[in-house]
Design an enzyme around this catalytic site. Structure first.
Site, PDB file in Angstrom:
ATOM      1  N   ASP A  68       0.879  -1.166   0.000  1.00 25.30           N
ATOM      2  CA  ASP A  68       0.000   0.000   0.000  1.00 25.30           C
ATOM      3  C   ASP A  68       0.909   1.205   0.000  1.00 25.30           C
ATOM      4  O   ASP A  68       1.854   1.284   0.790  1.00 25.30           O
ATOM      5  CB  ASP A  68      -0.955   0.027   1.191  1.00 25.30           C
ATOM      6  CG  ASP A  68      -2.140   0.958   0.912  1.00 25.30           C
ATOM      7  OD1 ASP A  68      -2.736   0.841  -0.180  1.00 25.30           O
ATOM      8  OD2 ASP A  68      -2.458   1.807   1.756  1.00 25.30           O
ATOM      9  N   TYR A 156       1.344   8.944  -9.777  1.00 26.84           N
ATOM     10  CA  TYR A 156       1.727  10.357  -9.705  1.00 26.84           C
ATOM     11  C   TYR A 156       3.155  10.611 -10.187  1.00 26.84           C
ATOM     12  O   TYR A 156       3.691  11.708  -9.993  1.00 26.84           O
ATOM     13  CB  TYR A 156       1.581  10.859  -8.262  1.00 26.84           C
ATOM     14  CG  TYR A 156       0.157  10.848  -7.757  1.00 26.84           C
ATOM     15  CD1 TYR A 156      -0.716  11.904  -8.037  1.00 26.84           C
ATOM     16  CD2 TYR A 156      -0.332   9.783  -7.006  1.00 26.84           C
ATOM     17  CE1 TYR A 156      -2.027  11.900  -7.579  1.00 26.84           C
ATOM     18  CE2 TYR A 156      -1.643   9.765  -6.545  1.00 26.84           C
ATOM     19  CZ  TYR A 156      -2.477  10.821  -6.833  1.00 26.84           C
ATOM     20  OH  TYR A 156      -3.779  10.810  -6.377  1.00 26.84           O
TER      21      TYR A 156
END
Length: 199
Positions: A68, A156
Site C-alpha cells: 500500500d 503520480y
C-alpha cells in the site's frame, strides 16, 4: 520453487515486483490470475491497508506480498495519502487524480510544494500469521507545476519532481526507478528478510 501471491491488481506494480524479485528463486502469481477479488481498502494507514490485502490473498493457499503506497503532500496536510489511488472519486484514474492534485496545489504555485511517496510492504505466510514481515520506503521530492511530457511511469510519477535528478520519476527508466523509488527501497529491505527467513 516457492510461490508467492502478489496481492495487487495494479499491472504496473506487478511489473515492478516481478522485476525486483527476479533475483530470488520465487514464482510470483498475481491475485488476478487466481481469480482473487480486490478487497476494500478502508483503513486510515498504509500499514493497515497493506495488512488486510495480504491477509485476503493468503487465504488461497500461498504466502502473499502486499503493497500500500501513496503520495503525501505537506501543504495539503498529508493528502492524498491512503486515498491516492481514488483521490478524484469513485471513477478515478491516474489522469483524474493528477489533475485533482494540480488543482489543489494552484494556490501554492510559488510556495512550499514538498511531498513524499511512501510504500509499505507486508509478507504474510497465512491469514493467521502473527508475525508478518513488514518493510517500508520513502522518497522525497516536490510537486511540479505541470505534467511531464515524458512518462515511463504510472500513478503520480509524472508530477513528482526529484530535485537531485532534476526530473520527474516518470522520466526515469524502470531500472533507474527501482533503484531509488519508495517501492524499490521497501523491496530491497523485503528481499533481505525473504532471503534469511527461517519460519
Amino acid at each position: 520453487m516457492k510461490k508467492i501471491i502478489l496481492a495487487t491488481s495494479n499491472k504496473n506494480k506487478i511489473i515492478e515486483f516481478k522485476k525486483i524479485l527476479s533475483e530470488l528463486n520465487i514464482n510470483t502469481i498475481s491475485q488476478k490470475d487466481l481469480g482473487i477479488c480486490s478487497i476494500e481498502e478502508n483503513k486510515s494507514t498504509f500499514l493497515e491497508n497493506a495488512l488486510i490485502k495480504a491477509r485476503n490473498a493468503s487465504k488461497y493457499g500461498f504466502p502473499a506480498l502486499s503493497d500500500d503506497s501513496g503520495l503525501i503532500i505537506k501543504t495539503l496536510n498529508g493528502e492524498p495519502g491512503v486515498y491516492s489511488s481514488r483521490f478524484s472519486g469513485n471513477q478515478s484514474n491516474d489522469i483524474k487524480n493528477i489533475n485533482m492534485v494540480l488543482k489543489k496545489m494552484l494556490p501554492f504555485k510559488k510556495m512550499d510544494r514538498q511531498a513524499c511517496m511512501h510504500c509499505v510492504l507486508i509478507y504474510i505466510r497465512n491469514p493467521n500469521d502473527p508475525i508478518p514481515i513488514i518493510s517500508s520506503g520513502t522518497i522525497y521530492g516536490k510537486i511540479s507545476n505541470s505534467i511531464s511530457k515524458i512518462n515511463f511511469g504510472f500513478g503520480y510519477d509524472s508530477i513528482f519532481f526529484l530535485p537531485k535528478k532534476k526530473k520527474t520519476i516518470s522520466e526515469l527508466t524502470l531500472e533507474e526507478k527501482i533503484k531509488i523509488s519508495h517501492r524499490g527501497i521497501a523491496m530491497k529491505k523485503m528481499i533481505k528478510f525473504l532471503k534469511n527467513e527461517k519460519y
